[in-house]
Structure formats: structure tokens, C-alpha cells
Design a protein around this motif. Structure first.
Motif, PDB file in Angstrom:
ATOM      1  N   GLU A   1      31.354  32.040  41.810  1.00  0.00           N
ATOM      2  CA  GLU A   1      30.026  32.661  41.866  1.00  0.00           C
ATOM      3  C   GLU A   1      29.339  32.571  40.506  1.00  0.00           C
ATOM      4  OE1 GLU A   1      28.240  37.176  42.375  1.00  0.00           O
ATOM      5  OE2 GLU A   1      30.129  36.659  43.361  1.00  0.00           O
ATOM      6  N   ARG A   2      30.068  32.883  39.453  1.00  0.00           N
ATOM      7  CA  ARG A   2      29.468  32.849  38.115  1.00  0.00           C
ATOM      8  C   ARG A   2      29.198  31.421  37.669  1.00  0.00           C
ATOM      9  NH1 ARG A   2      31.814  36.958  33.842  1.00  0.00           N
ATOM     10  NH2 ARG A   2      31.172  38.273  35.583  1.00  0.00           N
ATOM     11  N   ALA A   3      30.039  30.487  38.095  1.00  0.00           N
ATOM     12  CA  ALA A   3      29.808  29.086  37.735  1.00  0.00           C
ATOM     13  C   ALA A   3      28.457  28.605  38.262  1.00  0.00           C
ATOM     14  CB  ALA A   3      30.934  28.209  38.282  1.00  0.00           C
ATOM     15  N   ASN A   4      28.104  29.017  39.474  1.00  0.00           N
ATOM     16  CA  ASN A   4      26.788  28.651  40.017  1.00  0.00           C
ATOM     17  C   ASN A   4      25.661  29.253  39.189  1.00  0.00           C
ATOM     18  OD1 ASN A   4      27.859  27.167  42.168  1.00  0.00           O
ATOM     19  ND2 ASN A   4      28.076  28.985  43.444  1.00  0.00           N
ATOM     20  N   GLN A   5      25.840  30.485  38.722  1.00  0.00           N
ATOM     21  CA  GLN A   5      24.814  31.118  37.896  1.00  0.00           C
ATOM     22  C   GLN A   5      24.662  30.390  36.554  1.00  0.00           C
ATOM     23  OE1 GLN A   5      26.423  35.068  37.676  1.00  0.00           O
ATOM     24  NE2 GLN A   5      25.533  35.740  39.622  1.00  0.00           N
ATOM     25  N   VAL A   6      25.781  29.991  35.972  1.00  0.00           N
ATOM     26  CA  VAL A   6      25.743  29.272  34.694  1.00  0.00           C
ATOM     27  C   VAL A   6      25.052  27.924  34.875  1.00  0.00           C
ATOM     28  CG1 VAL A   6      27.171  28.124  32.967  1.00  0.00           C
ATOM     29  CG2 VAL A   6      27.775  30.410  33.758  1.00  0.00           C
TER      30      VAL A   6
ATOM     31  N   PHE B   1      26.723  35.030  30.008  1.00  0.00           N
ATOM     32  CA  PHE B   1      27.697  35.089  31.106  1.00  0.00           C
ATOM     33  C   PHE B   1      29.139  35.233  30.632  1.00  0.00           C
ATOM     34  CE2 PHE B   1      24.027  32.800  32.882  1.00  0.00           C
ATOM     35  CZ  PHE B   1      23.776  33.589  33.991  1.00  0.00           C
ATOM     36  N   ASN B   2      29.322  35.606  29.366  1.00  0.00           N
ATOM     37  CA  ASN B   2      30.662  35.879  28.845  1.00  0.00           C
ATOM     38  C   ASN B   2      31.582  34.665  28.934  1.00  0.00           C
ATOM     39  OD1 ASN B   2      32.699  37.398  27.653  1.00  0.00           O
ATOM     40  ND2 ASN B   2      33.456  38.174  29.610  1.00  0.00           N
ATOM     41  N   LEU B   3      31.074  33.513  28.527  1.00  0.00           N
ATOM     42  CA  LEU B   3      31.891  32.304  28.461  1.00  0.00           C
ATOM     43  C   LEU B   3      32.622  32.261  27.129  1.00  0.00           C
ATOM     44  CD1 LEU B   3      29.947  31.512  30.806  1.00  0.00           C
ATOM     45  CD2 LEU B   3      29.947  29.195  29.873  1.00  0.00           C
ATOM     46  N   GLY B   4      33.786  31.617  27.129  1.00  0.00           N
ATOM     47  CA  GLY B   4      34.399  31.278  25.860  1.00  0.00           C
ATOM     48  C   GLY B   4      33.563  30.194  25.198  1.00  0.00           C
ATOM     49  N   PHE B   5      33.284  30.327  23.905  1.00  0.00           N
ATOM     50  CA  PHE B   5      32.356  29.392  23.258  1.00  0.00           C
ATOM     51  C   PHE B   5      32.868  29.053  21.867  1.00  0.00           C
ATOM     52  CE2 PHE B   5      28.656  28.482  20.562  1.00  0.00           C
ATOM     53  CZ  PHE B   5      28.075  27.441  21.276  1.00  0.00           C
ATOM     54  N   ALA B   6      32.671  27.785  21.461  1.00  0.00           N
ATOM     55  CA  ALA B   6      33.032  27.362  20.111  1.00  0.00           C
ATOM     56  C   ALA B   6      32.249  26.106  19.753  1.00  0.00           C
ATOM     57  CB  ALA B   6      34.531  27.084  20.006  1.00  0.00           C
ATOM     58  N   THR B   7      31.945  25.974  18.474  1.00  0.00           N
ATOM     59  CA  THR B   7      31.380  24.742  17.927  1.00  0.00           C
ATOM     60  C   THR B   7      32.461  24.109  17.071  1.00  0.00           C
ATOM     61  OG1 THR B   7      29.127  25.606  17.940  1.00  0.00           O
ATOM     62  CG2 THR B   7      29.579  23.736  16.502  1.00  0.00           C
ATOM     63  N   ILE B   8      32.824  22.882  17.383  1.00  0.00           N
ATOM     64  CA  ILE B   8      34.020  22.290  16.775  1.00  0.00           C
ATOM     65  C   ILE B   8      33.725  20.895  16.223  1.00  0.00           C
ATOM     66  CG2 ILE B   8      35.631  23.548  18.246  1.00  0.00           C
ATOM     67  CD1 ILE B   8      35.814  21.071  20.029  1.00  0.00           C
TER      68      ILE B   8
ATOM     69  N   ARG C   1      26.378  20.222  31.324  1.00  0.00           N
ATOM     70  CA  ARG C   1      26.467  20.649  32.719  1.00  0.00           C
ATOM     71  C   ARG C   1      27.868  21.191  32.967  1.00  0.00           C
ATOM     72  NH1 ARG C   1      21.957  20.917  32.492  1.00  0.00           N
ATOM     73  NH2 ARG C   1      20.307  19.812  33.616  1.00  0.00           N
ATOM     74  N   LEU C   2      27.945  22.252  33.741  1.00  0.00           N
ATOM     75  CA  LEU C   2      29.240  22.862  34.011  1.00  0.00           C
ATOM     76  C   LEU C   2      30.004  22.009  35.021  1.00  0.00           C
ATOM     77  CD1 LEU C   2      30.553  25.501  32.957  1.00  0.00           C
ATOM     78  CD2 LEU C   2      29.955  26.532  35.147  1.00  0.00           C
ATOM     79  N   ALA C   3      31.240  21.650  34.669  1.00  0.00           N
ATOM     80  CA  ALA C   3      32.084  20.844  35.566  1.00  0.00           C
ATOM     81  C   ALA C   3      33.455  21.487  35.654  1.00  0.00           C
ATOM     82  CB  ALA C   3      32.200  19.421  35.042  1.00  0.00           C
ATOM     83  N   GLU C   4      34.049  21.408  36.832  1.00  0.00           N
ATOM     84  CA  GLU C   4      35.381  21.976  37.018  1.00  0.00           C
ATOM     85  C   GLU C   4      36.426  20.996  36.533  1.00  0.00           C
ATOM     86  OE1 GLU C   4      37.875  24.458  40.407  1.00  0.00           O
ATOM     87  OE2 GLU C   4      36.104  23.309  40.973  1.00  0.00           O
ATOM     88  N   THR C   5      37.299  21.425  35.641  1.00  0.00           N
ATOM     89  CA  THR C   5      38.346  20.590  35.062  1.00  0.00           C
ATOM     90  C   THR C   5      39.670  21.344  35.119  1.00  0.00           C
ATOM     91  OG1 THR C   5      38.202  21.414  32.791  1.00  0.00           O
ATOM     92  CG2 THR C   5      36.601  19.729  33.438  1.00  0.00           C
ATOM     93  N   GLU C   6      40.710  20.712  34.587  1.00  0.00           N
ATOM     94  CA  GLU C   6      42.005  21.383  34.514  1.00  0.00           C
ATOM     95  C   GLU C   6      41.972  22.581  33.573  1.00  0.00           C
ATOM     96  OE1 GLU C   6      45.537  18.701  34.290  1.00  0.00           O
ATOM     97  OE2 GLU C   6      43.996  17.159  34.143  1.00  0.00           O
ATOM     98  N   ALA C   7      41.015  22.597  32.645  1.00  0.00           N
ATOM     99  CA  ALA C   7      40.895  23.704  31.704  1.00  0.00           C
ATOM    100  C   ALA C   7      40.014  24.827  32.234  1.00  0.00           C
ATOM    101  CB  ALA C   7      40.333  23.191  30.374  1.00  0.00           C
ATOM    102  N   GLY C   8      39.484  24.694  33.442  1.00  0.00           N
ATOM    103  CA  GLY C   8      38.550  25.660  34.002  1.00  0.00           C
ATOM    104  C   GLY C   8      37.176  25.024  34.148  1.00  0.00           C
ATOM    105  N   PHE C   9      36.160  25.848  34.311  1.00  0.00           N
ATOM    106  CA  PHE C   9      34.785  25.343  34.334  1.00  0.00           C
ATOM    107  C   PHE C   9      34.351  25.125  32.889  1.00  0.00           C
ATOM    108  CE2 PHE C   9      35.089  27.593  38.376  1.00  0.00           C
ATOM    109  CZ  PHE C   9      34.524  26.663  39.245  1.00  0.00           C
ATOM    110  N   VAL C  10      33.968  23.892  32.561  1.00  0.00           N
ATOM    111  CA  VAL C  10      33.702  23.526  31.178  1.00  0.00           C
ATOM    112  C   VAL C  10      32.335  22.857  31.065  1.00  0.00           C
ATOM    113  CG1 VAL C  10      34.430  22.037  29.266  1.00  0.00           C
ATOM    114  CG2 VAL C  10      36.141  23.256  30.610  1.00  0.00           C
TER     115      VAL C  10
END
Length: 629
Positions: free
Chosen positions: A386-391, A408-415, A455-464
Motif C-alpha cells: 500500500e505504501r509503495a503505491n503512495q511513494v 513516508f518513512n523510507l530508509g534514505f542515504a546519499t552514498i 522510480r520505486l521497484a521491488e527487488t531482493e532488498a525490498g522496494f528500492v
């Protein structure tokens, strides 16, 4: 102007345009119907019989729920897993159709009483009284999205398949000639001369000149180049992160415990040995001899002589026995005793109970934490979609990845990182995922195009979602900055070549007629004679890399292999094969294990042959759609 339009509308050209417009709107409006006309809406067909979408969806849903309950928080509901689960569920439905058809063709019927007895014997459907309880049964049906009629049909089909499987498996028997040969192969021992040449013992090569080092540096750019670096922003939405927002009440835990009670009940298991013969009198004679103290090896020979077979069934519960009368006899007998012969469709069975593993039920208080974790993971997975659609909607509307992550309380980092997750200074980069998800997230970063809109995509690491800002391509580091590493690699390579040449010289000398011992002494190497080496040795005196080649040699033949720390050269001296008659117990165990393995292979090949013979057609388009969330 209006007058001109009216005049135009009365012409044949305008009328033709209106017809075309009306036709185009009609086609667009019913385009889906037109395009799907004549298409098959069955997910698969087996000999023309359809597997409808609803049945396939239910099977996939049950399998996903089973995996989620079994793995709990470790279950990663990514696209590849859903696709694999969908394929497996459809394949099981296909095999079910194929085996039902075969059972029908062979006239195999399962009476209602057999279905009833089997269901009543399932430990998971029993309550605290130890008897079958319908509320527990109904909870099971609800939690697995099954109707009672559907479940009874599954049980009936499964019992029919078991009869087919037993008929196929009962033909698996290992003759003495094959058993003797296998035992000799398994217990064969070899002795050999062995010379090891570790790289650490290699002489120090002459100091390399700078020109040599520079040439080595240029010829091995992959060793001395800086990696590709990427500067990117990453946003990650995972069920693990969302689970911190989930609360599970005591009422939720109690309801989940009731519906999943069978997960926390361990049925009684018994270690059984079985003899199956076709003649009742021979079965009685074997039962008498077995009760009188005959060992399993002796009973195996008697079963073979009677045209039957003896099999060690291992530890098994009631549900693992295909016939109720077998289960009743096995679970009524005392430990160490032998049952009287029991008749089934496949002949006369004699069972011996070698041991008992008692059943147990884990109370709610003991599994409360596990249940809470499982329920939290399930609710978090639902909320994640549900939240992935909102993001995704927010990103499509133009919000930056940083803004979306905060909202939306995503984990975030600039690397800034290489493909291994290291910064240019060599320090591990901090990523907003657990350790197990670092590699999948880094793969996503390094497969995303620079400048592409996140764009949000579903991966092995989650929605990324990834926004790649800059890409720095690999470059060969200047020689001066890596000279110590170049020198070290050059010397290591020189030592490797030196020891390889020495090992090859020993091999050539033995092939030329010398013994390895003589060739080694002449070259100044120590030699060891190793005896009683077996194929399955672990951490023994022979390097693992040369063990398999050693068992392919003929007497006096040599072989050479690269090992973890250098090289090894061996010469086979002697082969010792055991006498099977000297160890009848080992021969009996081997024959029982091999018979079981052969029975499994026969069953697998039989099912595969039935499937190949059937007309199976899978609708790939619908299968892909079912694998989507």
C-alpha cells in the motif's frame, strides 16, 4: 461560420468522417473485448481440461501463506520468489491432473471410509482430548483458503497417488551383484605416494627490475585499476522497517494460535523397519523369525528369498503411512516388537518398531514471541504494498527522493561507493538496509542508469528507488601509487610458476618410468606414503583437490593438482577392495539405502513420463499476471 459548418455536415465527405469517428470510438470502447476474443482464459490445460484462474490463484495464495508462516520474518516476497511460487503451484496442479487421470485409467478408487480414516489420523486435527475435533479442522480449512469438499478431494487424490507411488516404488530392489559392487566401490581404499609443494616453500625469485614491474602492471589492469564508483541517493521501503509501526494485540495472537495450532504440534513418530511380501505364510514366518531375535540383515535376506523386500522406513508419523491399517498396527505396537502381518493392496506387511519419538504440543505462552513476529511480518508485508503505491505516486508527481523518504518513512542515504560497498577510502559505506540486503541494493545501484528519474521497484532488498548522480569509470592507477602491490603480485606469480614447473617436472619423471619417491628424492623434496585413503575422507592427509583424481588412476599412474596453498603430485601404489561377505550388516544397510533412492528415482521418472505423455499447455501470459502482486 455556423452556416459553413452546416453546409459541410451535409456533404458526403463529412458523413464519411462521422462514420469513421463512430467506428473508432466503438473499437476503442470495446477494444479489450475485441483483442481478447478467441484467447484462452485457462492458466493451463491438461489433456484439454482447464485449470481456471480462480483455482490457480487459490493454490498460489496457499503456497505463499505456507511459506510466510514457515519462514516468518525471513520470507522475502520479491518478484522472483512470487514467480517461482506461481510456477511451482501451477506445476503441482498439472501433476495432480495427470496423476488423477492415470489413477482413473487404472481403475484405482479410494473409498470414503479410507478418506475419513486418513483425516481422523492427522495429528493436527486433534484437540486436547486427543480425538478429532471439527472446530480445529474448520480453522485449518479457513487459514488455508480451502473448502471441506475441496480438501476431501485433495486427500482422495493424494491417497490414490500414494497407491500409484507404492506400486512403482515396490519394484525397487537391489540385486546382490549390484549391492556387492556398490559396497566395494564405496569402501574401496587406496594407498599412494604424495609430494606437496606449498608456495610458501618456493625460493625467493631475483629482485624484479622496474621495467618488469611496469610491464606486469600494464598487462594486469584488472588487478591495479580503481573500481567504478557511483554517487547516488537511495530510498528503501522494507517490511522490516514498516514492522516497527505495527502493533499486534493479545486477541490477534490467540486467534492466530487457534488457526495455526497444527504448526505447534509435533506428532508422535516411530522408527520403523518393514518387510513386504506377497504370501501370507511367508510373512508369518518372517514375523516369527524377527520376533525371535533375527537381525535386520537376516530378515532382509529372507525377504529377498521370498520375492519381497525389506526397507528401513526411518522415523515416520501416522500420516506418513499410506494405509490406516498399517498406521494402526505400527502405532499400537510396543517399542522393539514386531507386528503381525498386515494386508494392503500391495501385499503383506510386517513392521518392527525400533524406537518412539513422542509427540508434543507447544503452548501459546511458549510460541507467543514467534507468533507476534510472524503476524507483524504479515501485516507489514500488506502495508508495504500500500505504501509503495503512495511513494510511486509521489515520485511520479515530481517529488524528490529525499522528500518522499521523509514523508513516508523510507530508509534514505546519499552514498559514493564501488560495487562491493566500499568508499574510495576503503571504508564500508553505510546503507539503510540489513546486512543480508546490502548486495541486492548495491546491484540495483549499479544497474540503474545515470540521470534516470527515480522510480520505486521491488527487488531482493525490498522496494528500492535509486537516483544516480555521477558515475566514475574504472581507471588504471598510476604505477607509482601501486608499486608495492605490483611488486608483491609479481613475486607471488613468480613463486607460483616456479612451484608449478617443479610439480610438472616430478609428474614427467614418473611418467618417464621413475617412482615418485625416487623422483622426489632426486629433486630434494620430501615424499609421504599414505595408506587406507577412502573416497569420502574429510580433512585427511590427502589434499581434497587431488583426492578425486587419485581414485581415477590405475596402479603406478601419477597425477598432479593445484591446491589451496600450492601444488600436489601423487602416484597410486595399491588398491584394496573389501569383501562384501565379510560385513553383511553394511551390505544390508547399503542395499536398503540404495533401494530407497532407486524407489524415489523410479517414482520421479514415472511421474515425469506421465506428464510428458499428457497434452500440457501453459498460458504464459496468465501465469505472468498471476505472479504479480
Amino acid at each position: 461560420m455556423l452556416t459553413a459548418l452546416r453546409r459541410l455536415a451535409s456533404t458526403w465527405v463529412a458523413k464519411l468522417l462521422f462514420v469513421l469517428l463512430i467506428g473508432s470510438f466503438a473499437v476503442w470502447g470495446i477494444g479489450d473485448t475485441i483483442r481478447s476474443f478467441g484467447q484462452d482464459n485457462a492458466v493451463a490445460r491438461v489433456n484439454g481440461a482447464p485449470i481456471e484462474i480462480e483455482e490457480a490463484q487459490a493454490a498460489i495464495r496457499r503456497e505463499m501463506q505456507r511459506l510466510s508462516r514457515q519462514l516468518g520474518g525471513q520470507f522475502d516476497n520479491d518478484p522472483r520468489i512470487r514467480r517461482a511460487v506461481a510456477q511451482q503451484a501451477i506445476e503441482q496442479l498439472i501433476l495432480d491432473r495427470v496423476l488423477r487421470a492415470e489413477a482413473s485409467d487404472l481403475g484405482i478408487a479410494v473409498p470414503d471410509q479410507a478418506v475419513r480414516d486418513f483425516i481422523f489420523s492427522i495429528q493436527g486435527f486433534r484437540g486436547m482430548s486427543g480425538q478429532f475435533e471439527r472446530p480445529v479442522f474448520e480453522n485449518f480449512l479457513r487459514s488455508n483458503d480451502l473448502t471441506e469438499a475441496g480438501f476431501l478431494a485433495l486427500v482422495r487424490a493424494d491417497l490414490a497417488r500414494q497407491q500409484l507411488a507404492l506400486a512403482i516404488r515396490s519394484g525397487a530392489a537391489i540385486p546382490d551383484a549390484l549391492g556387492n559392487t556398490l559396497l566395494q566401490w564405496q569402501q574401496e581404499q587406496r594407498s599412494a605416494s604424495l609430494v606437496t609443494l606449498p608456495l610458501a616453500a618456493a625460493p625467493e625469485p631475483p629482485a624484479p627490475e622496474e621495467a618488469q614491474l611496469r610491464r606486469f602492471h600494464e598487462n594486469n589492469p584488472d588487478r591495479f585499476s580503481s573500481p567504478e564508483y557511483r554517487e547516488a541517493s537511495v530510498g528503501v521501503l522494507t517490511a522490516d522497517r514498516i514492522s516497527r509501526e505495527i502493533e499486534v494485540s493479545d486477541a490477534d495472537l490467540a486467534a492466530a494460535y487457534d488457526s495455526r495450532r497444527n504448526q505447534f504440534e509435533t506428532p508422535e513418530r516411530r522408527k520403523l523397519e518393514q518387510v513386504l511380501v506377497q504370501d501370507e505364510e511367508k510373512a508369518k514366518a518372517i514375523a516369527a523369525a524377527w520376533s525371535g531375535g533375527a537381525d535386520f540383515a537376516t530378515i532382509t535376506r529372507e525377504a529377498d528369498a521370498a520375492g519381497g523386500q525389506a526397507v528401513d522406513l526411518g522415523a515416520i508419523d501416522r500420516a506418513g503411512l499410506p494405509f490406516p491399517q498399517l498406521a494402526e498396527a505400527a502405532f499400537a505396537a510396543a517399542p522393539g516388537t514386531v507386528t503381525t502381518p498386515v494386508r494392503t493392496d500391495f501385499g503383506w506387511h510386517v513392521l518392527k518398531v525400533e524406537g518412539i519419538e513422542p509427540g508434543a504440543t507447544r503452548p501459546l505462552a511458549e510460541v507467543r514471541d514467534q507468533l507476534r513476529t510472524d503476524l507483524t511480518a504479515e501485516k507489514a508485508a500488506d502495508l508495504a504494498f500500500e505504501r509503495a503505491n503512495q511513494v510511486e505516486d509521489a515520485l511520479a508527481a515530481g517529488a524528490t527522493l529525499a522528500e518522499v523518504a521523509q514523508r513516508f518513512n523510507l530508509g534514505f542515504a546519499t552514498i559514493r561507493t564501488d560495487a562491493n560497498g566500499l568508499e574510495p577510502e576503503g571504508k564500508a559505506v553505510e546503507l539503510p538496509v540489513i546486512e543480508a540486503a546490502r548486495a541486492p541494493l548495491l546491484r540495483t545501484v549499479f544497474t540503474t542508469e545515470k540521470g534516470a528519474a527515480p522510480r520505486l521497484a521491488e527487488t531482493e532488498a525490498g522496494f528500492v528507488a535509486v537516483d544516480v548522480k555521477e558515475v566514475t569509470l574504472p581507471t588504471l592507477r598510476p604505477f607509482e601509487s601501486v608499486e608495492p602491490q605490483v611488486r608483491e603480485a609479481f613475486i607471488a606469480e613468480a613463486k607460483r610458476r616456479e612451484m608449478e614447473e617443479r610439480a610438472a617436472g616430478l609428474l614427467a619423471a614418473v611418467k618417464g618410468g621413475k617412482s615418485l619417491a625416487d623422483a622426489a628424492r632426486e629433486a630434494g623434496f620430501g615424499v609421504r606414503e599414505i595408506g587406507a585413503v577412502t573416497r569420502d575422507q574429510r580433512d585427511g592427509p590427502v589434499p581434497a583437490e587431488i583426492l578425486a583424481p587419485l581414485f581415477e588412476l590405475k596402479a603406478n599412474e601419477p597425477t598432479m593438482a593445484r591446491t589451496r596453498d600450492g601444488f600436489a603430485v601423487a602416484q597410486l601404489l595399491e588398491v584394496t577392495r573389501p569383501d562384501p561377505a565379510a560385513d553383511p550388516a553394511a551390505l544390508a544397510r547399503l542395499k536398503a539405502e540404495t533401494s530407497q533412492a532407486m524407489a524415489g528415482d523410479l517414482e520421479t521418472e514415472y511421474v515425469a513420463a506421465l506428464r510428458n505423455r499428457a497434452d500440457v499447455r501453459i498460458n504464459a501470459r496468465l501465469l505472468d499476471s498471476l505472479a504479480q502482486p
